[in-house]
Design an enzyme around this catalytic site. Sequence first.
Site, PDB file in Angstrom:
ATOM      1  CG  HIS A  51      -2.004   1.033   1.106  1.00  0.00           C
ATOM      2  ND1 HIS A  51      -1.893   2.322   1.557  1.00  0.00           N
ATOM      3  CD2 HIS A  51      -3.235   0.953   0.566  1.00  0.00           C
ATOM      4  CE1 HIS A  51      -3.016   2.980   1.332  1.00  0.00           C
ATOM      5  NE2 HIS A  51      -3.844   2.166   0.726  1.00  0.00           N
ATOM      6  CE1 TYR A  52      -2.151   3.089  -4.011  1.00  0.00           C
ATOM      7  CE2 TYR A  52      -1.685   4.578  -2.211  1.00  0.00           C
ATOM      8  CZ  TYR A  52      -2.567   4.046  -3.117  1.00  0.00           C
ATOM      9  OH  TYR A  52      -3.849   4.466  -3.115  1.00  0.00           O
TER      10      TYR A  52
END
Length: 175
Positions: A51-52
């Site tokens: 994430h991310y």
Amino acid sequence: MNPVNRRFAAPLTAVDTDTTVTGEAGGIGSGGTRVEAVKRIVADDPYLVGHYPELTIYPGVFTIESVHQTVRNWAARQHGESTAVELAAIASVSFAAPLYPGDTMTIGCDLTPMDTPSTPSTASTASIPSTPSTLRVKARCHRADGALAARMTLVVRLRTPHPGGAEGEAGHVPA
């Protein structure tokens, strides 16, 4: 499994420490209650993976869960460990700055009963009945550098189990 224990994002620990700053013992007075908490964003927490991948940030939904857990921890201290805090509505939410691994988020929540004149209904909360166990939570979350990370207004309901397994609103005696 006790259904009260499944009303939150287990096993996410979204709050490291919390404390009641102001308020009346045993509940929320007419002036409301202030609760504060701290969450350290740790790089190797499993929920951050992906994430991310190039720029890991603490997810916004987890910021909302951090506020929810802050209120849940307060309710457990005030009304007992079995008190459920149900998220009834997200009246508003705004994310202003990202939270990165290594950041520390401080959470400040102002809790007020929905049945007071200072907490008028909005279009998003008009259908929620106002009772002493329905609370408006105005929260502001800041990074350690002082930057505002998020602000939100939530509506929560407090429910406590009664003898025999039935649930009721906190502070109310079943008929």
